[in-house]
Design a protein around this motif. Sequence first.
Motif, PDB file in Angstrom:
ATOM      1  N   LEU B 258      13.805  -9.670  -5.779  1.00 35.54           N
ATOM      2  CA  LEU B 258      12.485  -9.664  -6.401  1.00 35.54           C
ATOM      3  C   LEU B 258      11.757  -8.401  -5.968  1.00 35.54           C
ATOM      4  O   LEU B 258      11.951  -7.915  -4.851  1.00 35.54           O
ATOM      5  CB  LEU B 258      11.665 -10.871  -5.958  1.00 35.54           C
ATOM      6  CG  LEU B 258      12.185 -12.256  -6.300  1.00 35.54           C
ATOM      7  CD1 LEU B 258      11.297 -13.293  -5.659  1.00 35.54           C
ATOM      8  CD2 LEU B 258      12.199 -12.445  -7.799  1.00 35.54           C
ATOM      9  N   PRO B 260       8.222  -6.774  -4.686  1.00 36.54           N
ATOM     10  CA  PRO B 260       7.170  -7.392  -3.868  1.00 36.54           C
ATOM     11  C   PRO B 260       6.126  -8.109  -4.705  1.00 36.54           C
ATOM     12  O   PRO B 260       5.626  -9.164  -4.301  1.00 36.54           O
ATOM     13  CB  PRO B 260       6.564  -6.191  -3.130  1.00 36.54           C
ATOM     14  CG  PRO B 260       7.662  -5.225  -3.033  1.00 36.54           C
ATOM     15  CD  PRO B 260       8.500  -5.392  -4.266  1.00 36.54           C
ATOM     16  N   GLU B 261       5.813  -7.582  -5.892  1.00 34.07           N
ATOM     17  CA  GLU B 261       4.793  -8.226  -6.726  1.00 34.07           C
ATOM     18  C   GLU B 261       5.278  -9.577  -7.227  1.00 34.07           C
ATOM     19  O   GLU B 261       4.542 -10.564  -7.202  1.00 34.07           O
ATOM     20  CB  GLU B 261       4.426  -7.330  -7.912  1.00 34.07           C
ATOM     21  CG  GLU B 261       3.535  -6.155  -7.565  1.00 34.07           C
ATOM     22  CD  GLU B 261       4.267  -5.094  -6.771  1.00 34.07           C
ATOM     23  OE1 GLU B 261       5.501  -4.951  -6.948  1.00 34.07           O
ATOM     24  OE2 GLU B 261       3.626  -4.416  -5.954  1.00 34.07           O
ATOM     25  N   ALA B 263       7.557 -11.403  -5.815  1.00 38.21           N
ATOM     26  CA  ALA B 263       7.627 -12.279  -4.643  1.00 38.21           C
ATOM     27  C   ALA B 263       6.249 -12.828  -4.310  1.00 38.21           C
ATOM     28  O   ALA B 263       6.099 -14.017  -4.000  1.00 38.21           O
ATOM     29  CB  ALA B 263       8.201 -11.509  -3.458  1.00 38.21           C
ATOM     30  N   ALA B 264       5.234 -11.963  -4.391  1.00 38.27           N
ATOM     31  CA  ALA B 264       3.875 -12.413  -4.094  1.00 38.27           C
ATOM     32  C   ALA B 264       3.445 -13.478  -5.083  1.00 38.27           C
ATOM     33  O   ALA B 264       2.829 -14.486  -4.704  1.00 38.27           O
ATOM     34  CB  ALA B 264       2.918 -11.225  -4.137  1.00 38.27           C
ATOM     35  N   ASP B 265       3.793 -13.288  -6.370  1.00 32.57           N
ATOM     36  CA  ASP B 265       3.441 -14.296  -7.371  1.00 32.57           C
ATOM     37  C   ASP B 265       4.091 -15.635  -7.056  1.00 32.57           C
ATOM     38  O   ASP B 265       3.466 -16.692  -7.146  1.00 32.57           O
ATOM     39  CB  ASP B 265       3.873 -13.812  -8.757  1.00 32.57           C
ATOM     40  CG  ASP B 265       2.912 -12.773  -9.299  1.00 32.57           C
ATOM     41  OD1 ASP B 265       1.794 -12.701  -8.767  1.00 32.57           O
ATOM     42  OD2 ASP B 265       3.291 -12.032 -10.222  1.00 32.57           O
ATOM     43  N   LYS B 266       5.383 -15.560  -6.683  1.00 31.56           N
ATOM     44  CA  LYS B 266       6.103 -16.809  -6.365  1.00 31.56           C
ATOM     45  C   LYS B 266       5.445 -17.501  -5.173  1.00 31.56           C
ATOM     46  O   LYS B 266       5.257 -18.723  -5.175  1.00 31.56           O
ATOM     47  CB  LYS B 266       7.562 -16.493  -6.018  1.00 31.56           C
ATOM     48  CG  LYS B 266       8.370 -15.977  -7.168  1.00 31.56           C
ATOM     49  CD  LYS B 266       8.847 -17.117  -8.032  1.00 31.56           C
ATOM     50  CE  LYS B 266       9.761 -16.584  -9.133  1.00 31.56           C
ATOM     51  NZ  LYS B 266       9.970 -17.583 -10.176  1.00 31.56           N
TER      52      LYS B 266
END
Lengths: 444, 286
Positions: B258, B260-261, B263-266
């Motif tokens: 993923l 980083p963006e 991953a942050a959303d998840k």
Amino acid sequence: MSIRRIDPHAERIRRNRLHPRHHELVRPAWRWTSAEGVTRIDPHALGAIGPNGIKRIDRSGGAVDAGPAVAREAARQDEAVPSRRPVTIDEPAGYVMVVPECLEGRLSDHDRDLFGLAHQLAEDRQVAVVAVTFQPALEGLEEAGADRWLDLSALVADGYAPEARLAALLAVETAFSPRHWLFADTFPGGGDLGRRLAAKLALSGEREDERVAAGVWQVADGQCLSRAADRQDIQRRLPRILLALAECAEPLSETRHEARPLTLEARFQSSFQSSMAEPGEAGIVDRGRVAVDPQRIPLAQAPFILSAGRGIGDWEGYHHAARVLGASEGASRVAVDDGHMPRARQVGATGTFVSAGCYVAVGISGAVQHLQGITKCQRVVAINSDPGCDMVKRADLAIIADGDAVLAAVCERLGQPRAAEPSEAVPEAGSGALSKEERQHVAA
Amino acid sequence: MSQPENATAETVDAIGTVHALISSGRHPVSGRPGRAREDARAVEMGLTLAGAGLHLVHAGNAEEPALRDYLGMYHGLDDSAARGELSLLPMAAEDDAVPPLAHWLETQGARMVLTGQRAECGEGSGMLPYLLAERLGWSLTTGVAAIEAVAATHVTVLQALPQGQRRRLDVRLPCLIAVDACAPAPRQSAFGPARRGKIEIVEDVTPERDAARAEWQWQPARPRPKRLKVVKATNARERFRAAAAKSSAANGQVLSDLTPEQAADKLIAYLRAEKILVDDDEPASD
């Protein structure tokens, strides 16, 4: 004369009932039911010759599972949902009231123990166990063991209103005159309400002899054992109101109860309304929750922890992310030893045993001592660049990525990127051009 | 959570003398007698609130050595010559403390009483504040971590909840406040104030025997049995599986590759689904 060839690999798999390919290679079942419904047995298929020439008979049922595919499928479904024996009580001879705590709106383990204790008290009698709740929807009452469900949320408003709840319980007391009342002995939840009810009933003078038993942890033969102060236990006759500790009884696992809704009769409801109207002003008014600084909550009690380990390079960004998320800060031993975090923040067997509802581990590989410290956490999220580490195996949600970048992106998505804060942008300006490794060297 | 600065004068106006119920405690490890932990916190809260206007009450043995430990807490107050006063209602351990205490508090005209939640000797059921409040017709709050403000008709307190949370409550006067163990730590007991403190023995106390208590059997506390992991298996195969199963369930969701963006959303979606992040600060882009 043909030579009997043996495939040793297949034989080995056949003997090992736990091998994943065991079902493919196992011999046909030695006993089956024919289409006419007659049980057939193949005596030659019974058992198997072991490696040292001795015939072994497997009676564990593993070989029978290997029969027709349909039966195997049915067996697997049974395994997935263990069937519980349904129990219904149509004409109860009495009631045992259980007031579950329902922290966060769901039944806790302590509540299930209370229902187990209630069934122990109601054993061998047509006595219904009633769950008395102050919220309209609650899942899992059937499995927990409630025969009836009395919901008082229509009478009592939301929030902390111990006096209104007590008045409602008194209306229930006069309406049903239950054999026992069970509360969880915790402050300020069930222990508070139970003691209020006990004090009211003790001083109302109707039943002079009755006395509440607090800290009950064992019930047997009409006697209960309760934990007193100063390392003493008190054994006494079973009282009517019990405040029970956690693990006071085994939760139910074999029966399923109906949790039939029960209603308070109109006349008791009106008596409740009149008793509420009398005093005029309430003694206790709930002014709502107070925002608590997550860094000031003791780490062992913190509900949400953002924990950092060796994988963090940008410590300012990590502290900022903890502020944005509203999380308490935790750390692995390495982070503490390197001087990035204070010793009081260390999580694990050598630091603090935490009991957070949600534990987010960033850049922590998961040493055994650290995993021991988080066994009580309900949900674990791991952010780590190594997919094979132990923390990823433990986690409910694992994100394989660089921790610093993910935390920065989280702050950005939540609308509070770190650069937007002027107070922090100033010291950052000088080191902005340095890469992550260089910054680590500077810090060292 | 800090105590009001010039509380003393206001407190005296609003509620008169503040009373604290104290009991003798036991050290949790050594079992040595001393101050009870919650009662000492109640005294500390009272001293912060009312200064030397705090009056101590004890129902029990007059020779109890722990009483002087409480009197030794009267130091560091505005009035340096202040000394502690303690009213002692003499009775035996088997007597019921509620009726004499209720009678005494009524005659004194008390309007605010502080105490700990549970005693560290005897039954320790934590019922005393409830029975007292019920008998006196007062309001009662338990688990109090701090007193924020005192007004003419009510007291504003912070109640301690699980997981370090706090709740603000208005409690109508007269009231009984049971102090939680997470209240501010008590000051040390000093020798001089302990010697100077005055213990006044109340004369006309006629305690009654606690009848129910005579039927109980007391025994040293047994260690509670640890709950075993019961395996309900009908055959050897399942028993072996249960024994061989690893304790850490490896059924978590693993997301890789993923940005980083993403991953942050998840992560944010997961925290929102688990109701850890509240939705009210939803960004405008959604």
